[in-house]
Scaffold this motif. Structure first.
Motif, PDB file in Angstrom:
ATOM      1  N   LEU A 231       0.836  -1.206   0.000  1.00 12.34           N
ATOM      2  CA  LEU A 231       0.000   0.000   0.000  1.00 12.34           C
ATOM      3  C   LEU A 231       0.873   1.259   0.000  1.00 12.34           C
ATOM      4  CD1 LEU A 231      -3.156   0.794   0.545  1.00 12.34           C
ATOM      5  CD2 LEU A 231      -2.274   1.391   2.814  1.00 12.34           C
ATOM      6  N   THR A 232       0.690   2.120  -1.004  1.00 17.80           N
ATOM      7  CA  THR A 232       1.397   3.403  -1.019  1.00 17.80           C
ATOM      8  C   THR A 232       0.511   4.551  -0.548  1.00 17.80           C
ATOM      9  OG1 THR A 232       0.792   3.999  -3.298  1.00 17.80           O
ATOM     10  CG2 THR A 232       2.749   2.619  -2.994  1.00 17.80           C
ATOM     11  N   GLY A 233      -0.816   4.394  -0.636  1.00 18.00           N
ATOM     12  CA  GLY A 233      -1.750   5.451  -0.256  1.00 18.00           C
ATOM     13  C   GLY A 233      -3.164   4.915  -0.277  1.00 18.00           C
ATOM     14  N   ALA A 234      -4.140   5.789   0.011  1.00 22.33           N
ATOM     15  CA  ALA A 234      -5.518   5.314   0.151  1.00 22.33           C
ATOM     16  C   ALA A 234      -6.515   6.456  -0.052  1.00 22.33           C
ATOM     17  CB  ALA A 234      -5.706   4.672   1.530  1.00 22.33           C
ATOM     18  N   GLY A 235      -7.806   6.111   0.065  1.00 24.05           N
ATOM     19  CA  GLY A 235      -8.886   7.081  -0.038  1.00 24.05           C
ATOM     20  C   GLY A 235     -10.170   6.471   0.478  1.00 24.05           C
ATOM     21  N   TYR A 236     -11.268   7.228   0.449  1.00 24.08           N
ATOM     22  CA  TYR A 236     -12.570   6.718   0.893  1.00 24.08           C
ATOM     23  C   TYR A 236     -13.689   7.493   0.223  1.00 24.08           C
ATOM     24  CZ  TYR A 236     -12.435  10.680   4.219  1.00 24.08           C
ATOM     25  OH  TYR A 236     -12.343  11.922   4.796  1.00 24.08           O
ATOM     26  N   PHE A 250      -9.284   6.411   9.162  1.00 25.84           N
ATOM     27  CA  PHE A 250      -8.748   6.254   7.809  1.00 25.84           C
ATOM     28  C   PHE A 250      -7.332   5.739   7.997  1.00 25.84           C
ATOM     29  CE2 PHE A 250      -6.597   8.674   4.201  1.00 25.84           C
ATOM     30  CZ  PHE A 250      -6.916   7.729   3.254  1.00 25.84           C
ATOM     31  N   ARG A 251      -7.223   4.428   8.159  1.00 26.55           N
ATOM     32  CA  ARG A 251      -6.039   3.843   8.788  1.00 26.55           C
ATOM     33  C   ARG A 251      -5.355   2.803   7.907  1.00 26.55           C
ATOM     34  NH1 ARG A 251      -6.513  -0.520  11.735  1.00 26.55           N
ATOM     35  NH2 ARG A 251      -8.723  -0.033  12.053  1.00 26.55           N
ATOM     36  N   PRO A 252      -4.134   3.080   7.453  1.00 29.77           N
ATOM     37  CA  PRO A 252      -3.333   2.033   6.815  1.00 29.77           C
ATOM     38  C   PRO A 252      -2.813   1.068   7.872  1.00 29.77           C
ATOM     39  CG  PRO A 252      -2.085   4.077   6.964  1.00 29.77           C
ATOM     40  CD  PRO A 252      -3.449   4.381   7.497  1.00 29.77           C
ATOM     41  N   ASN A 253      -2.728  -0.218   7.526  1.00 27.20           N
ATOM     42  CA  ASN A 253      -2.123  -1.153   8.473  1.00 27.20           C
ATOM     43  C   ASN A 253      -0.601  -1.048   8.370  1.00 27.20           C
ATOM     44  OD1 ASN A 253      -1.547  -2.543   6.083  1.00 27.20           O
ATOM     45  ND2 ASN A 253      -2.211  -4.526   6.861  1.00 27.20           N
ATOM     46  N   GLY A 254       0.120  -2.014   8.926  1.00 28.57           N
ATOM     47  CA  GLY A 254       1.579  -1.956   8.880  1.00 28.57           C
ATOM     48  C   GLY A 254       2.156  -1.341  10.141  1.00 28.57           C
ATOM     49  N   GLY A 255       3.441  -1.015  10.099  1.00 31.71           N
ATOM     50  CA  GLY A 255       4.115  -0.458  11.255  1.00 31.71           C
ATOM     51  C   GLY A 255       5.487   0.066  10.889  1.00 31.71           C
ATOM     52  N   PRO A 256       6.288   0.420  11.900  1.00 33.77           N
ATOM     53  CA  PRO A 256       7.599   1.018  11.620  1.00 33.77           C
ATOM     54  C   PRO A 256       8.594   0.054  10.996  1.00 33.77           C
ATOM     55  CG  PRO A 256       7.303   0.661  13.972  1.00 33.77           C
ATOM     56  CD  PRO A 256       5.992   0.381  13.338  1.00 33.77           C
ATOM     57  N   ALA A 257       8.258  -1.241  10.979  1.00 37.00           N
ATOM     58  CA  ALA A 257       9.142  -2.214  10.340  1.00 37.00           C
ATOM     59  C   ALA A 257       8.375  -3.116   9.376  1.00 37.00           C
ATOM     60  CB  ALA A 257       9.829  -3.072  11.406  1.00 37.00           C
ATOM     61  N   THR A 258       7.120  -2.739   9.090  1.00 33.74           N
ATOM     62  CA  THR A 258       6.247  -3.595   8.283  1.00 33.74           C
ATOM     63  C   THR A 258       5.572  -2.782   7.196  1.00 33.74           C
ATOM     64  OG1 THR A 258       5.775  -4.867  10.288  1.00 33.74           O
ATOM     65  CG2 THR A 258       4.360  -5.270   8.376  1.00 33.74           C
ATOM     66  N   ALA A 259       5.642  -3.243   5.961  1.00 33.73           N
ATOM     67  CA  ALA A 259       4.986  -2.551   4.856  1.00 33.73           C
ATOM     68  C   ALA A 259       3.478  -2.704   4.962  1.00 33.73           C
ATOM     69  CB  ALA A 259       5.475  -3.110   3.528  1.00 33.73           C
ATOM     70  N   PRO A 260       2.717  -1.611   4.822  1.00 29.62           N
ATOM     71  CA  PRO A 260       1.256  -1.733   4.822  1.00 29.62           C
ATOM     72  C   PRO A 260       0.761  -2.406   3.548  1.00 29.62           C
ATOM     73  CG  PRO A 260       1.898   0.517   4.332  1.00 29.62           C
ATOM     74  CD  PRO A 260       3.160  -0.224   4.666  1.00 29.62           C
ATOM     75  N   THR A 261      -0.361  -3.123   3.683  1.00 28.87           N
ATOM     76  CA  THR A 261      -0.955  -3.813   2.535  1.00 28.87           C
ATOM     77  C   THR A 261      -2.459  -3.574   2.431  1.00 28.87           C
ATOM     78  OG1 THR A 261      -1.231  -5.803   3.893  1.00 28.87           O
ATOM     79  CG2 THR A 261       0.763  -5.662   2.536  1.00 28.87           C
ATOM     80  N   SER A 262      -3.028  -2.779   3.338  1.00 21.32           N
ATOM     81  CA  SER A 262      -4.464  -2.510   3.307  1.00 21.32           C
ATOM     82  C   SER A 262      -4.760  -1.196   4.004  1.00 21.32           C
ATOM     83  CB  SER A 262      -5.247  -3.644   3.977  1.00 21.32           C
ATOM     84  OG  SER A 262      -4.973  -3.694   5.370  1.00 21.32           O
ATOM     85  N   ALA A 263      -5.977  -0.684   3.776  1.00 17.08           N
ATOM     86  CA  ALA A 263      -6.417   0.559   4.418  1.00 17.08           C
ATOM     87  C   ALA A 263      -7.865   0.399   4.860  1.00 17.08           C
ATOM     88  CB  ALA A 263      -6.291   1.741   3.463  1.00 17.08           C
ATOM     89  N   THR A 280     -17.045   3.312   1.198  1.00 18.44           N
ATOM     90  CA  THR A 280     -16.107   2.655   0.293  1.00 18.44           C
ATOM     91  C   THR A 280     -14.678   3.004   0.699  1.00 18.44           C
ATOM     92  OG1 THR A 280     -17.665   2.753  -1.568  1.00 18.44           O
ATOM     93  CG2 THR A 280     -15.338   2.448  -2.103  1.00 18.44           C
ATOM     94  N   ALA A 281     -13.823   2.014   0.781  1.00 20.71           N
ATOM     95  CA  ALA A 281     -12.394   2.226   1.034  1.00 20.71           C
ATOM     96  C   ALA A 281     -11.621   1.984  -0.258  1.00 20.71           C
ATOM     97  CB  ALA A 281     -11.895   1.275   2.118  1.00 20.71           C
ATOM     98  N   TYR A 282     -10.604   2.820  -0.506  1.00 20.76           N
ATOM     99  CA  TYR A 282      -9.744   2.689  -1.677  1.00 20.76           C
ATOM    100  C   TYR A 282      -8.307   2.448  -1.231  1.00 20.76           C
ATOM    101  CZ  TYR A 282     -13.623   4.747  -4.301  1.00 20.76           C
ATOM    102  OH  TYR A 282     -14.851   4.993  -4.862  1.00 20.76           O
ATOM    103  N   ALA A 283      -7.622   1.547  -1.925  1.00 20.39           N
ATOM    104  CA  ALA A 283      -6.207   1.260  -1.661  1.00 20.39           C
ATOM    105  C   ALA A 283      -5.421   1.487  -2.944  1.00 20.39           C
ATOM    106  CB  ALA A 283      -6.023  -0.167  -1.169  1.00 20.39           C
ATOM    107  N   ILE A 284      -4.320   2.244  -2.847  1.00 23.48           N
ATOM    108  CA  ILE A 284      -3.394   2.442  -3.958  1.00 23.48           C
ATOM    109  C   ILE A 284      -2.204   1.513  -3.704  1.00 23.48           C
ATOM    110  CG2 ILE A 284      -1.976   4.085  -5.236  1.00 23.48           C
ATOM    111  CD1 ILE A 284      -3.803   6.305  -4.105  1.00 23.48           C
ATOM    112  N   CYS A 285      -1.934   0.626  -4.660  1.00 23.57           N
ATOM    113  CA  CYS A 285      -0.998  -0.468  -4.423  1.00 23.57           C
ATOM    114  C   CYS A 285       0.028  -0.581  -5.553  1.00 23.57           C
ATOM    115  CB  CYS A 285      -1.766  -1.783  -4.321  1.00 23.57           C
ATOM    116  SG  CYS A 285      -3.142  -1.759  -3.136  1.00 23.57           S
ATOM    117  N   ALA A 286       1.234  -1.021  -5.184  1.00 22.32           N
ATOM    118  CA  ALA A 286       2.312  -1.206  -6.169  1.00 22.32           C
ATOM    119  C   ALA A 286       3.180  -2.380  -5.765  1.00 22.32           C
ATOM    120  CB  ALA A 286       3.160   0.064  -6.271  1.00 22.32           C
ATOM    121  N   LEU A 287       4.060  -2.775  -6.637  1.00 23.67           N
ATOM    122  CA  LEU A 287       5.028  -3.819  -6.295  1.00 23.67           C
ATOM    123  C   LEU A 287       6.049  -3.262  -5.293  1.00 23.67           C
ATOM    124  CD1 LEU A 287       5.629  -5.431  -9.794  1.00 23.67           C
ATOM    125  CD2 LEU A 287       4.303  -6.362  -7.901  1.00 23.67           C
TER     126      LEU A 287
END
Length: 288
Positions: A231-236, A250-263, A280-287
């Motif tokens: 997850l690089t960003g999000a919306g709603y 409006f909360r991305p998951n993840g942490g200071p050592a973990t890449a977020p993958t959802s919002a 509606t929740a929106y997730a902007i995602c990349a490799l």
């Protein structure tokens, strides 16, 4: 001679590709900062990326105020020639609230990305009930994250639509912010949309998840990245509630050592509302 010319043309075609090469998003993490916890009418806090990292996306969470607080300011720093590195979240009570509450700012951060900038677009300023504005990335760039700011309305405006464009096979390039007055006000006010933009990223897409449509006071929905993406960003977006719903979380998951993958997007009715509505929740995602 003709063979030599053809060889030079062919060589030029190899050295000058038709479109920029894509890059991934290395070193992605989520950083959080929480304001003081008290009963003041306004709270503000800034989440800053670790040294050497840049801001790709934003998020927030209101704690303890259960539908009586509104985020007025979700503002990434940076500019049209400067990569953002932090996000400031400011929130007001919508009605007098005696309890203690706080606000958390979330910064989604990565190792430096090529061409990263922040673009801002502001709507007209007047006293109409609703306004909408879209911030669009410069030509050739894509949207990694989002932000907004309500100007002049001090707790009487609510963002109902915070929507990146794009889709499951299309990279987003713009974000639309739509805002209503939560209570009638004669003040002139405006909305600013912020787009965090970078050179094309590998596999960049926008996913979405829609919650149930009913008349319950609270709902929550989570948009998740496709397997193997981060997850690089999000919306709603709130649907059917027209200024009577507040996104509290409006909360991305993840942490200071973990890449977020959802919002996650969690929303309350501000006042009792008899109609059916959804979130509606929106997730902007990349490799990665």
């Amino acid at each position: 001679m003709s063979v030599l010319v053809l060889g030079l043309v062919a060589t030029g075609a190899v050295l000058v590709p038709a479109s920029p090469a894509s890059a991934a998003v290395p070193g992605l993490v989520r950083v959080a900062a929480t304001s003081v916890n008290n009963s003041a009418d306004y709270h503000s806090v800034t989440a800053t990326c670790p040294a050497g990292k840049v801001l790709t996306g934003t998020g927030y969470e209101l704690n303890g105020v259960t539908g009586e607080g509104i985020v007025d300011d979700l503002r990434p720093n940076g500019g049209v020639a400067t990569a953002p590195t932090a996000v400031t979240v400011g929130a007001y009570e919508t009605e007098a609230f005696a309890g203690n509450w706080s606000v958390t700012a979330y910064a989604i951060c990565a190792n430096p990305l090529a061409g990263l900038v922040r673009v801002a677009t502001t709507s007209v300023s007047n006293s109409t009930d609703y306004r909408s504005v879209t911030a669009t990335c410069p030509v050739g760039k894509v949207l990694t994250g989002t932000g907004y700011e309500l100007n002049g309305v001090t707790g009487e405006g609510v963002v109902d639509d915070f929507r990146p464009n794009g889709g499951v096979a299309t990279a987003p390039t713009a974000v639309t912010v739509g805002a209503y007055e939560s209570d009638a006000t004669a003040l002139n006010w405006s909305a600013t949309a912020y787009a965090i933009c970078a050179n094309p990223l590998a596999g960049l897409v926008r996913t979405s998840a829609v919650g149930a449509s009913n008349s319950l006071d609270f709902r929550s929905v989570t948009a998740t990245c496709p397997v193997g993406k981060v997850l690089t960003g999000a919306g709603y977006e709130l649907n059917g509630v027209t200024g009577e719903g507040i996104v509290d979380d409006f909360r991305p998951n993840g942490g200071p050592a973990t890449a977020p993958t959802s919002a996650a997007s969690g929303a309350y009715e501000e006042d009792a509302f008899a109609g059916n509505w959804s979130d509606t929740a929106y997730a902007i995602c990349a490799l990665p």
